[in-house]
Write an enzyme that holds these catalytic residues in place. Sequence first.
Site, PDB file in Angstrom:
ATOM      1  N   ASN A   1      46.085 -40.728  14.402  1.00  0.00           N
ATOM      2  CA  ASN A   1      45.278 -41.827  14.950  1.00  0.00           C
ATOM      3  C   ASN A   1      45.958 -43.192  14.790  1.00  0.00           C
ATOM      4  OD1 ASN A   1      42.605 -43.375  15.453  1.00  0.00           O
ATOM      5  ND2 ASN A   1      43.110 -43.920  13.341  1.00  0.00           N
TER       6      ASN A   1
ATOM      7  N   TYR B   1      53.670 -50.228  23.744  1.00  0.00           N
ATOM      8  CA  TYR B   1      52.432 -49.468  23.524  1.00  0.00           C
ATOM      9  C   TYR B   1      52.238 -48.434  24.638  1.00  0.00           C
ATOM     10  CZ  TYR B   1      47.480 -48.500  22.544  1.00  0.00           C
ATOM     11  OH  TYR B   1      46.279 -47.879  22.259  1.00  0.00           O
TER      12      TYR B   1
ATOM     13  N   LYS C   1      52.523 -44.297  24.119  1.00  0.00           N
ATOM     14  CA  LYS C   1      51.367 -43.430  24.369  1.00  0.00           C
ATOM     15  C   LYS C   1      51.670 -42.424  25.486  1.00  0.00           C
ATOM     16  CE  LYS C   1      48.326 -44.941  21.337  1.00  0.00           C
ATOM     17  NZ  LYS C   1      47.844 -44.102  20.229  1.00  0.00           N
TER      18      LYS C   1
ATOM     19  N   THR D   1      37.374 -52.750  17.809  1.00  0.00           N
ATOM     20  CA  THR D   1      38.164 -52.613  16.571  1.00  0.00           C
ATOM     21  C   THR D   1      39.154 -53.779  16.459  1.00  0.00           C
ATOM     22  OG1 THR D   1      39.966 -51.427  17.629  1.00  0.00           O
ATOM     23  CG2 THR D   1      38.139 -50.075  16.823  1.00  0.00           C
TER      24      THR D   1
HETATM   25  N1  LIG Z   1      40.765 -50.010  20.076  1.00  0.00           N
HETATM   26  C1  LIG Z   1      40.856 -49.598  21.337  1.00  0.00           C
HETATM   27  O1  LIG Z   1      40.266 -50.185  22.259  1.00  0.00           O
HETATM   28  C2  LIG Z   1      41.669 -48.395  21.674  1.00  0.00           C
HETATM   29  C3  LIG Z   1      41.725 -47.967  23.017  1.00  0.00           C
HETATM   30  C4  LIG Z   1      42.445 -46.825  23.333  1.00  0.00           C
HETATM   31  C5  LIG Z   1      43.115 -46.144  22.342  1.00  0.00           C
HETATM   32  N2  LIG Z   1      43.068 -46.575  21.057  1.00  0.00           N
HETATM   33  C6  LIG Z   1      43.770 -45.808  20.036  1.00  0.00           C
HETATM   34  O2  LIG Z   1      42.864 -45.445  19.008  1.00  0.00           O
HETATM   35  C7  LIG Z   1      43.559 -45.319  17.752  1.00  0.00           C
HETATM   36  C8  LIG Z   1      42.849 -46.144  16.691  1.00  0.00           C
HETATM   37  O3  LIG Z   1      42.868 -47.503  17.088  1.00  0.00           O
HETATM   38  P1  LIG Z   1      41.976 -48.611  16.381  1.00  0.00           P
HETATM   39  O4  LIG Z   1      41.526 -49.497  17.455  1.00  0.00           O
HETATM   40  O5  LIG Z   1      41.009 -47.974  15.457  1.00  0.00           O
HETATM   41  O6  LIG Z   1      43.107 -49.386  15.557  1.00  0.00           O
HETATM   42  P2  LIG Z   1      42.991 -50.367  14.328  1.00  0.00           P
HETATM   43  O7  LIG Z   1      41.594 -50.779  14.065  1.00  0.00           O
HETATM   44  O8  LIG Z   1      44.037 -51.402  14.544  1.00  0.00           O
HETATM   45  O9  LIG Z   1      43.427 -49.427  13.094  1.00  0.00           O
HETATM   46  C9  LIG Z   1      44.743 -48.984  13.013  1.00  0.00           C
HETATM   47  C10 LIG Z   1      44.900 -48.108  11.786  1.00  0.00           C
HETATM   48  O10 LIG Z   1      46.288 -47.734  11.711  1.00  0.00           O
HETATM   49  C11 LIG Z   1      46.777 -48.019  10.416  1.00  0.00           C
HETATM   50  N3  LIG Z   1      48.174 -48.407  10.425  1.00  0.00           N
HETATM   51  C12 LIG Z   1      48.735 -49.450  11.098  1.00  0.00           C
HETATM   52  N4  LIG Z   1      50.038 -49.526  10.792  1.00  0.00           N
HETATM   53  C13 LIG Z   1      50.298 -48.516   9.908  1.00  0.00           C
HETATM   54  C14 LIG Z   1      51.448 -48.095   9.217  1.00  0.00           C
HETATM   55  N5  LIG Z   1      52.620 -48.710   9.357  1.00  0.00           N
HETATM   56  N6  LIG Z   1      51.354 -47.028   8.390  1.00  0.00           N
HETATM   57  C15 LIG Z   1      50.161 -46.399   8.210  1.00  0.00           C
HETATM   58  N7  LIG Z   1      49.036 -46.739   8.856  1.00  0.00           N
HETATM   59  C16 LIG Z   1      49.100 -47.802   9.682  1.00  0.00           C
HETATM   60  C17 LIG Z   1      45.909 -49.180   9.898  1.00  0.00           C
HETATM   61  O11 LIG Z   1      45.838 -49.151   8.483  1.00  0.00           O
HETATM   62  P3  LIG Z   1      46.685 -50.089   7.505  1.00  0.00           P
HETATM   63  O12 LIG Z   1      46.824 -51.415   8.169  1.00  0.00           O
HETATM   64  O13 LIG Z   1      45.877 -50.076   6.266  1.00  0.00           O
HETATM   65  O14 LIG Z   1      48.005 -49.384   7.321  1.00  0.00           O
HETATM   66  C18 LIG Z   1      44.544 -48.814  10.494  1.00  0.00           C
HETATM   67  O15 LIG Z   1      43.864 -47.929   9.616  1.00  0.00           O
HETATM   68  C19 LIG Z   1      44.990 -45.779  18.036  1.00  0.00           C
HETATM   69  O16 LIG Z   1      45.800 -44.643  18.251  1.00  0.00           O
HETATM   70  C20 LIG Z   1      44.866 -46.571  19.317  1.00  0.00           C
HETATM   71  O17 LIG Z   1      46.076 -46.593  20.049  1.00  0.00           O
HETATM   72  C21 LIG Z   1      42.369 -47.693  20.694  1.00  0.00           C
END
Ligand SMILES: NC(=O)c1ccc[n+]([C@@H]2O[C@H](COP(=O)([O-])OP(=O)(O)OC[C@H]3O[C@@H](n4cnc5c(N)ncnc54)[C@H](OP(=O)(O)O)[C@@H]3O)[C@@H](O)[C@H]2O)c1
Length: 242
Positions: free
Chosen positions: A89, A156, A160, A193
Amino acid sequence: MSKHVYIITGASSGLGAALSRLLLSEEILVFSLSRTENKEIQQLAHELKANYHFIAADLTQVERLDATLREIVESFDPSTVETVTLINNAATVNPIKPIQACSPDEIMTSIQLNLTAPILLTSCFIKETANWAAKRSIVNISSGSGQYPARSMSMYCSSKAALNMFTKCVAMEQNKKANPVHVFTIDPGMMNTGMQQLARESDFELSTYFMKQKEEGNLAEPEAVAQNILLELSRLTNRPID
Ligand SMILES: NC(=O)c1ccc[n+]([C@@H]2O[C@H](COP(=O)([O-])OP(=O)(O)OC[C@H]3O[C@@H](n4cnc5c(N)ncnc54)[C@H](OP(=O)(O)O)[C@@H]3O)[C@@H](O)[C@H]2O)c1
């Protein structure tokens, strides 16, 4: 001993945190990997006596990932496990700028986190659990950006897109096996998020589009998305919902 095991990357915030919260229970063993610990989840896990383990890991340090996953799967007895699931994730939307403005470090970090890490974890997971009787699944969290090109989001979008293709290839490799690993991508859609906030607040032409999505209430709450992902997972792998 827990019958169900989940290994979730990026579980400190957003979707990963929502998935972890839903899975907190004595019966489910959850390994949460990220750089920082979510203290609220840790506290809740303690109160619920949940089988939750935070593992501090920077997933861009890709040379460590094989050992980290091996340590996780060697920490419990697989003979009592009915399902084991890896959810890739963690991702970053950075760098948000035209490719010539991205530094080599920013480019490599994006690829390492969004693509190399899920590939290495997938490879190691399949290898290390090869002889397990448990139902094994890998969910790679994808994005609409893997299909739609966008200016200033080349890293990005392309990471993906590559993750989508990687997942399809591995699913083909698995589909003739006796106890295949179910490998699939799930696009969670736009969620409320930190990643969305970053996209809204970045200086590029799509920021107004992302602002509008928030203003018009088009962002799903990660908790609702997490619930749907777990339902989808049980549907795709024919596993019972506890
Ligand atoms: N938000 C959206 O609208 C959206 C839309 C489509 C797809 N997605 C996908 O959904 C997934 C979750 O997204 P989200 O929106 O929940 O993201 P988010 O809130 O930014 O959370 C990202 C997570 O990844 C971790 N992370 C970042 N860099 C890291 C590193 N170097 N090592 C280990 N962990 C790391 C962060 O934890 P730490 O900072 O503590 O390491 C955090 O727990 C992603 O794959 C994203 O591409 C999101």
